[in-house]
Design an enzyme around this catalytic site. Structure first.
Site, PDB file in Angstrom:
ATOM      1  N   HIS A  97      26.269  41.753   9.508  1.00  0.00           N
ATOM      2  CA  HIS A  97      26.218  43.160   9.071  1.00  0.00           C
ATOM      3  C   HIS A  97      26.799  44.104  10.126  1.00  0.00           C
ATOM      4  O   HIS A  97      26.261  45.172  10.398  1.00  0.00           O
ATOM      5  CB  HIS A  97      24.784  43.578   8.729  1.00  0.00           C
ATOM      6  CG  HIS A  97      24.300  43.004   7.436  1.00  0.00           C
ATOM      7  ND1 HIS A  97      24.813  43.373   6.213  1.00  0.00           N
ATOM      8  CD2 HIS A  97      23.344  42.071   7.176  1.00  0.00           C
ATOM      9  CE1 HIS A  97      24.187  42.692   5.245  1.00  0.00           C
ATOM     10  NE2 HIS A  97      23.306  41.894   5.808  1.00  0.00           N
ATOM     11  N   ASP A 153      20.652  39.171  10.679  1.00  0.00           N
ATOM     12  CA  ASP A 153      20.445  38.463   9.418  1.00  0.00           C
ATOM     13  C   ASP A 153      21.783  38.243   8.723  1.00  0.00           C
ATOM     14  O   ASP A 153      22.775  38.900   9.037  1.00  0.00           O
ATOM     15  CB  ASP A 153      19.511  39.266   8.499  1.00  0.00           C
ATOM     16  CG  ASP A 153      20.030  40.681   8.230  1.00  0.00           C
ATOM     17  OD1 ASP A 153      20.529  41.304   9.185  1.00  0.00           O
ATOM     18  OD2 ASP A 153      19.940  41.158   7.087  1.00  0.00           O
ATOM     19  N   GLU A 154      21.796  37.320   7.785  1.00  0.00           N
ATOM     20  CA  GLU A 154      22.932  37.108   6.884  1.00  0.00           C
ATOM     21  C   GLU A 154      24.279  37.099   7.604  1.00  0.00           C
ATOM     22  O   GLU A 154      25.185  37.880   7.287  1.00  0.00           O
ATOM     23  CB  GLU A 154      22.917  38.180   5.780  1.00  0.00           C
ATOM     24  CG  GLU A 154      21.625  38.153   4.967  1.00  0.00           C
ATOM     25  CD  GLU A 154      21.533  39.201   3.886  1.00  0.00           C
ATOM     26  OE1 GLU A 154      20.884  38.952   2.857  1.00  0.00           O
ATOM     27  OE2 GLU A 154      22.110  40.301   4.076  1.00  0.00           O
ATOM     28  N   VAL A 155      24.406  36.202   8.562  1.00  0.00           N
ATOM     29  CA  VAL A 155      25.679  36.095   9.302  1.00  0.00           C
ATOM     30  C   VAL A 155      26.619  35.214   8.473  1.00  0.00           C
ATOM     31  O   VAL A 155      26.865  34.047   8.776  1.00  0.00           O
ATOM     32  CB  VAL A 155      25.464  35.515  10.721  1.00  0.00           C
ATOM     33  CG1 VAL A 155      26.750  35.645  11.542  1.00  0.00           C
ATOM     34  CG2 VAL A 155      24.329  36.234  11.437  1.00  0.00           C
ATOM     35  N   TYR A 156      27.103  35.808   7.383  1.00  0.00           N
ATOM     36  CA  TYR A 156      27.960  35.074   6.457  1.00  0.00           C
ATOM     37  C   TYR A 156      29.293  34.705   7.116  1.00  0.00           C
ATOM     38  O   TYR A 156      29.822  35.442   7.933  1.00  0.00           O
ATOM     39  CB  TYR A 156      28.232  35.910   5.203  1.00  0.00           C
ATOM     40  CG  TYR A 156      26.984  36.271   4.428  1.00  0.00           C
ATOM     41  CD1 TYR A 156      25.990  35.319   4.181  1.00  0.00           C
ATOM     42  CD2 TYR A 156      26.791  37.559   3.930  1.00  0.00           C
ATOM     43  CE1 TYR A 156      24.851  35.634   3.467  1.00  0.00           C
ATOM     44  CE2 TYR A 156      25.648  37.885   3.201  1.00  0.00           C
ATOM     45  CZ  TYR A 156      24.678  36.923   2.978  1.00  0.00           C
ATOM     46  OH  TYR A 156      23.543  37.250   2.267  1.00  0.00           O
TER      47      TYR A 156
END
Length: 478
Positions: A97, A153-156
């Site tokens: 993010h 979070d959410e380290v795509y």
């Protein structure tokens, strides 16, 4: 500060209200109105996700949004928080993010994947220097911090950058280890520069890591995980097992995160209180099965965007009734008629509806006019315009797109719908002006423009165009 003096029925030390400033950041004047209410409802802390609203200086200045708070406004916010006994925990993203940083050309070379601005490359020394500089500037404006949330979070797409692909070719390496090594580096930097401040991290990237890998990484001694889940049917047993896993891996303390808004749809405009109440009540059950000495507190998240580039979800004033219900339920160990009555009294609501949207909403809390007007728009604007344009037989039969294009209208039939169209347009224009004025008191112009363009203009423009086309058709006949 009396942050731990909550009622005995609450298992949480800290009840944090999350302010997500990456969308619709409120003016400081509104925060001054709403902080006392937060405290009255049972909050004793704030998790402030600054994103691009922090007044970064020097090389980080490009990160500032157009309406970023000034340093003096940050101080004012912190003074207001202290005045109302709300402990502040800043949140700055340091891995995933990161769009608000990596979208800028100056920092785009630090992306994990060249095309995507969401995740930071963990291989570049400059990446660590960047997040350390961001953390240092935020800490410098906050006196007496005990915790600092480093996001992550959410380290795509982690592992899909060219350097990561090369690194992962070694048999002993994995994406989990890559994540943990970056987080350990960030936490170590923080502990070294600010030893009195404990890092908090979102836990989703840790959940699937084996106990052995997590233990060996050494992150448990450096940070505290915040376990998040915003589902109404959150699995209590699953969470208890996860907490036990974290305990075995050496994490002495942890946090929970529920939601009071912004978790039921990226373009959600109204808050379904029942969903968020169920979510918080499930967390209450999990808390009662968690070792008391492990649990630091709970953050009630109020997401304003799903990510930096997504549309706005529910505005803060619209989510206040949900926040009130959730805070009071946590403070009182459950939801009851007493909690309902207390919320109605505190917010000036005649009738609180939990399982449906409040169609006839009003209140006396700060921003209640926005709550009322947004509800009116969401319930009635599009349906009323569609009713006229798509289901009124005089419009569909005698003023179709074919007629409008050629400016044809039967003079008799015109009188059957022109008054309705003009009346409806006048009504919604008046509502729009009232809503604009209410939004301007709380938000900056960019928020007002975005919300109106997304939620008001499409229907209003359709209606205006029909009225204009009718005028042209009438003129063409004279």
């Amino acid at each position: 500060m009396e942050e731990n003096k909550m009622t005995v029925s609450s298992p949480f030390g800290l009840h944090l209200v999350h302010l997500d400033l990456k969308g619709a950041p409120p003016k400081v004047s509104y925060l001054a109105e709403i902080f006392p209410l937060f405290r009255t409802l049972g909050a004793n802390g704030l998790l402030i996700e600054y994103e691009d609203m922090f007044p970064y200086e020097g090389e980080l200045k490009p990160l500032r949004a157009e309406h970023a708070y000034s340093a003096s406004e940050i101080k004012e916010i912190l003074n207001l928080a202290e005045l109302h006994e709300l402990e502040v925990i800043p949140l700055v993203q340091t891995f995933g993010h990161m769009e608000f940083v990596l979208k800028h050309q100056e920092f785009s070379h630090l992306r994990e994947v060249e095309m995507f601005p969401n995740a930071l490359s963990p291989h570049k020394e400059e990446s660590l220097m960047l997040v350390s500089a961001m953390i240092d500037q935020v800490v410098a404006l906050h006196d007496g911090l005990r915790w600092f949330h480093v996001g992550s979070d959410e380290v795509y797409y982690l592992g899909e950058g060219e350097e990561s692909k090369q690194w992962l070719q070694k048999e002993e390496n994995s994406i989990e280890k890559l994540y943990l090594s970056h987080m350990k580096a960030v936490a170590s930097c923080m502990v070294s520069s600010h030893p009195e401040v404990k890092p908090i991290v979102w836990d989703d990237m840790l959940r699937g890591v084996s106990e052995e890998t997590l233990t060996e990484s050494g992150v448990a001694q450096l940070m505290e995980p915040m376990i998040w889940d915003y589902a109404a049917d959150l699995d209590e047993d699953d969470k208890v097992l996860l907490i036990e896993k974290y305990r075995k891996c050496g994490f002495p303390k942890l946090w929970f995160a529920s939601a009071f808004k912004g978790a039921t749809g990226a373009n959600q405009s109204l808050t379904l209180i029942g969903h968020h109440l169920k979510n918080n009540l499930q967390w209450l059950k999990v808390a009662n099965s968690t070792p008391a000495d492990m649990l630091q507190g709970i953050a009630l998240t109020g997401w304003q965007r799903y990510d930096h580039f997504s549309v706005l979800c529910e505005l803060l004033p619209v989510g206040i009734p949900s926040l009130a219900v959730c805070l009071q339920a946590l403070q009182n160990g459950g939801y009851s008629e007493k909690v309902k009555e207390n919320v109605e009294k505190q917010l000036g609501l005649s009738s609180l509806e939990i399982d449906t949207f409040m169609s006839e909403s009003s209140g006396t809390f700060p921003g209640s006019d926005i709550f009322t007007l947004v509800t009116q728009v969401c319930f009635y604007l599009k349906p009323s315009v569609d009713e006229l344009l798509e289901r009124n037989r005089f419009v569909t039969g005698w003023f179709s797109p074919y007629h409008r294009k050629r400016r044809i209208v039967h003079p008799i039939m015109m009188h059957h719908f022109q008054p309705d169209a003009l009346s409806l347009l006048a009504k919604w224009n008046a509502v729009m002006q009232e809503l604009q004025a209410a939004l301007e008191r709380v938000f900056y112009m960019c928020t007002l423009e975005e919300w109106m363009e997304e939620n008001v203009h499409p229907s209003l423009h359709k209606l205006q165009e029909v009225v204009d086309d009718l005028d042209k058709a009438i003129q063409g006949q004279s």
